[in-house]
Structures are given as C-alpha cells and as structure tokens.
Write a protein that holds these residues in place. Structure first.
Motif, short mmCIF file in Angstrom:
data_model
loop_
_atom_site.label_atom_id
_atom_site.label_comp_id
_atom_site.label_asym_id
_atom_site.label_seq_id
_atom_site.Cartn_x
_atom_site.Cartn_y
_atom_site.Cartn_z
N VAL A 64 6.02 -11.64 -2.00
CA VAL A 64 4.78 -10.90 -2.17
C VAL A 64 5.11 -9.51 -2.74
O VAL A 64 6.16 -8.94 -2.43
CB VAL A 64 4.01 -10.81 -0.83
N PHE A 65 4.24 -9.04 -3.62
CA PHE A 65 4.44 -7.72 -4.23
C PHE A 65 3.44 -6.74 -3.64
O PHE A 65 2.25 -7.06 -3.52
CB PHE A 65 4.24 -7.79 -5.76
N ALA A 66 3.95 -5.57 -3.25
CA ALA A 66 3.09 -4.52 -2.70
C ALA A 66 3.47 -3.22 -3.40
O ALA A 66 4.30 -2.46 -2.92
CB ALA A 66 3.26 -4.42 -1.20
N ILE A 67 2.88 -3.03 -4.55
CA ILE A 67 3.28 -1.92 -5.43
C ILE A 67 2.17 -0.87 -5.44
O ILE A 67 0.99 -1.20 -5.51
CB ILE A 67 3.56 -2.48 -6.85
N GLY A 68 2.62 0.38 -5.36
CA GLY A 68 1.65 1.48 -5.35
C GLY A 68 0.78 1.39 -4.11
O GLY A 68 1.24 1.08 -3.02
N ARG A 69 -0.51 1.62 -4.31
CA ARG A 69 -1.42 1.69 -3.16
C ARG A 69 -1.71 0.33 -2.53
O ARG A 69 -2.30 0.25 -1.46
CB ARG A 69 -2.74 2.33 -3.59
N TYR A 70 -1.31 -0.74 -3.20
CA TYR A 70 -1.51 -2.06 -2.59
C TYR A 70 -0.73 -2.19 -1.29
O TYR A 70 -1.10 -2.98 -0.42
CB TYR A 70 -1.10 -3.16 -3.56
N LEU A 71 0.34 -1.41 -1.16
CA LEU A 71 1.13 -1.49 0.06
C LEU A 71 0.29 -1.03 1.26
O LEU A 71 0.10 -1.77 2.22
CB LEU A 71 2.40 -0.65 -0.08
N1 UDP Z 1 -0.19 -5.70 -7.38
C1 UDP Z 1 0.35 -4.59 -6.73
N2 UDP Z 1 -0.03 -3.34 -7.14
C2 UDP Z 1 -0.92 -3.14 -8.14
C3 UDP Z 1 -1.48 -4.26 -8.79
C4 UDP Z 1 -1.10 -5.53 -8.38
O1 UDP Z 1 1.15 -4.74 -5.81
O2 UDP Z 1 -1.21 -1.98 -8.45
C5 UDP Z 1 0.25 -7.05 -6.96
C6 UDP Z 1 -0.37 -7.45 -5.62
O3 UDP Z 1 0.49 -8.34 -4.96
C7 UDP Z 1 -1.64 -8.14 -6.08
C8 UDP Z 1 -1.14 -8.90 -7.31
O4 UDP Z 1 -0.19 -8.00 -7.92
O5 UDP Z 1 -2.15 -8.99 -5.07
C9 UDP Z 1 -2.22 -9.28 -8.32
O6 UDP Z 1 -3.08 -8.21 -8.58
P1 UDP Z 1 -4.60 -8.22 -8.05
O7 UDP Z 1 -4.64 -8.82 -6.69
O8 UDP Z 1 -5.17 -6.85 -8.20
O9 UDP Z 1 -5.28 -9.19 -9.09
P2 UDP Z 1 -6.63 -10.03 -8.84
O10 UDP Z 1 -6.42 -10.92 -7.66
O11 UDP Z 1 -7.73 -9.02 -8.59
O12 UDP Z 1 -6.80 -10.80 -10.12
#
Ligand code: UDP
Ligand code: MN
Length: 296
Positions: A64-71
């Motif tokens: 799983v990626f948690a980048i920037g404010r997603y963390l």
């Molecule tokens: N993500 C992240 N930081 C960001 C953008 C995306 O960590 O600034 C990662 C995160 O795991 C996220 C995934 O990339 O769940 C896909 O992006 P997002 O969920 O915003 O896409 P959506 O589901 O809205 O198409």
C-alpha cells in the motif's frame, strides 16, 4: 539474501477448490466466459479455503502507498481494519511505501503479521504518484517478495476493511469488478479510447478497479511491468491514458485473463450506493474523500 536464494514457487500446490465447493448464487453471474470464478458471498465456505491455504503454507504481501497527506488521512484506519479482516489465519506482511517514513504511527499487529516501511520519493502530479506505483511494485517483487511470499495484493490506501477479506480471494491472477461498472453495458466502460495510447482498447470483458489487484508474485510481476512499460511508452509519445494506471490494468486483464474475479463486495463504494440487494456483505469499502486533511 544469503539464506533466501530460491524464489518461491509454491502456490501451485494449493488445491483449487472447484465445482464441488461452489455453492449457489442465482442472482449474479458467478463465472466468466473463460470459466474463472467470480467470488460472491454465499458461494463459498471460507473455512475450507483457510484450511487449504494453511496446509499449503500460503502467505501474503499486502502493498500500500501512503504518500503525502494520504498517510495522515487513511493509513491508520486501513491497517487497523486490515488487522481485523484481511487474510486472518495466514501470515501477512504489510509493505508500506511512503515519502515520510518518520510519520508512520506504531501499530500493534497480530501474530504472524509484520510491517515493512519503505521510502519512495513523491511525484508532483497525483497521476504520476498513482502510475509510478507500478515501477515500485516491480522492484519490490524482484528484491524481496519473490523470495518470501507466494501471493501479493496491491491496494489503494483509501480503503477500509469491514468484513472477512479472506483466503478465498487468493488465486493465480486476481482482479476486482469496479463498483460502478459491474451493472452497466460494455460501451459505457471507461476504457482508454485513444489509439495513440498503449492502453487503447475497443472492447473488453469487464471493467476492473485498479484499487485492488493481486495474485502470485509471478503474475503480478508481469502485470506491473506491462502497465509500467505502457505508461512510459505513452510518456514518450506525449499521451496519457484516460484513467492512468487503471486503463493499462484493464488492457492487461483483457490480454491476460484473470483466473479469479472478486465481486464488488471486495471494493465497494458504500458512499454512492445503498441497498443493492446483490451486495450481501461489504468486505472492503471506499473511504470517504478526506478533503479536510488532503487539502488542508
Ligand atoms: N496516493 C498517495 N498519495 C497521493 C495520491 C495517491 O499515497 O497523493 C496513493 C494512495 O495509495 C491512493 C492511490 O495512490 O489510494 C490511488 O490514488 P487515489 O486513491 O487518490 O485514486 P482514486 O481512487 O481516487 O482514483
Ligand atoms: Mn483510491
């Protein structure tokens, strides 16, 4: 890697729980035209899958990626809920990729569950953050996962586990039906329709959601490389697929049919839909967009 010089090739030993284990669901399609099961509640006995995978020593890497404010916005609820519902009973290792490893909170994990935090740089555009996951996943499969875990699942962090998401979901190549498209006709699927993109497709089977994919490390490696190569080729040609990595993922699964489909129960948009009678249980749901945190 002194001790782990042999890559795993054990998933083939897991018995395929076939027809005799499949129970009835008559209100939804439970098989693809190429005879892959579509997993719906009521079709399977989870304890049989758990037993088979325990005996086969199955284990899973969950990336799983948690980048920037997603963390701050999503990671805690993702992990805490995964500890309650994701692959309970077999070993799980979380691979968390972040640009701010120092901000990862402490988590109390269950037995045989571990966590690895790995640094990745942050791309400026969200489209690139999303797409470049494919490259990172390819690398980590090569460097670690292929030596240690037969199975891998790759998930969006803005997801919450709410019910059993168990070993019935494991398979050679696993895709999930997108909540918004499993009820609509092909011509409404949002495939990439630009012939200049590598993701271009005229027709397909289903519309899959890139928020969740998995399978054996061997198959996932081919998938992420396919998507990454398509993405880079597009960049060279100055095009970008309509839905970024998801468009390439749909192209991949069109050319390489998944061996197991997960119903939208496994990635359900609980915010847009209420009272869909065929959805008996929401296993993982979309988290609410946290604009308070994301745009703060
Ligand atoms: N993500 C992240 N930081 C960001 C953008 C995306 O960590 O600034 C990662 C995160 O795991 C996220 C995934 O990339 O769940 C896909 O992006 P997002 O969920 O915003 O896409 P959506 O589901 O809205 O198409
Ligand atoms: Mn998402």
């Amino acid at each position: 890697y002194l001790f782990n010089i042999y890559r795993l090739n054990m998933s083939v030993n897991v018995p395929v729980l076939g027809a005799s284990f499949q129970l009835a669901r008559t209100d939804v399609p439970t098989q693809t035209p190429w005879k892959a099961p579509i997993m719906w509640e009521g079709m399977f006995d989870g304890t049989l899958y758990d037993k088979a995978h325990l005996e086969a020593n199955s284990s899973v890497a969950l990336t799983v990626f948690a980048i920037g404010r997603y963390l701050e916005a999503y990671l805690k609820s993702f992990i805490i809920s995964a500890e309650k519902h994701f692959m309970i009973g077999i070993p799980v290792t979380y691979y968390i990729f972040t640009d701010i490893p120092e901000d990862i909170p402490d988590f109390v994990l269950g037995p045989e569950r571990t966590m690895k935090v790995l640094y990745v740089p942050r791309h400026a555009r969200w489209q690139d953050i999303s797409m470049m996951r494919m490259k990172t996943l390819s690398k980590i499969i090569d460097l670690e996962i292929s030596y240690t875990y037969p199975y891998i699942f790759c998930l969006d962090v803005d997801s919450i586990f709410e019910n059993r998401f168990g070993t019935e979901a494991l398979g050679e190549s696993v895709a999930v039906l997108h909540s918004h498209y499993y009820t609509v006709k092909q011509d409404e699927f949002t495939y990439d329709r630009n012939p200049k993109s590598k993701a271009y497709m005229k027709t397909g089977d289903y519309y899959y959601h890139a928020a969740l994919f998995g399978g054996t490390w061997q198959n996932v490696k081919v998938l992420v490389d396919f998507c990454y190569n398509g993405i880079m080729e597009d960049k060279k040609n100055n095009v970008e697929a309509l839905w970024h990595d998801e468009s390439h993922l749909n192209k991949y699964y069109w050319l390489h049919k998944p061996t197991k489909l997960l119903s939208p129960e496994y990635c359900w948009d609980v915010i847009s839909f209420i009272n869909r009678t065929e959805i008996k249980v929401a296993r993982m749901t979309w988290a609410k967009k946290r604009y308070d945190v994301l745009r703060a």
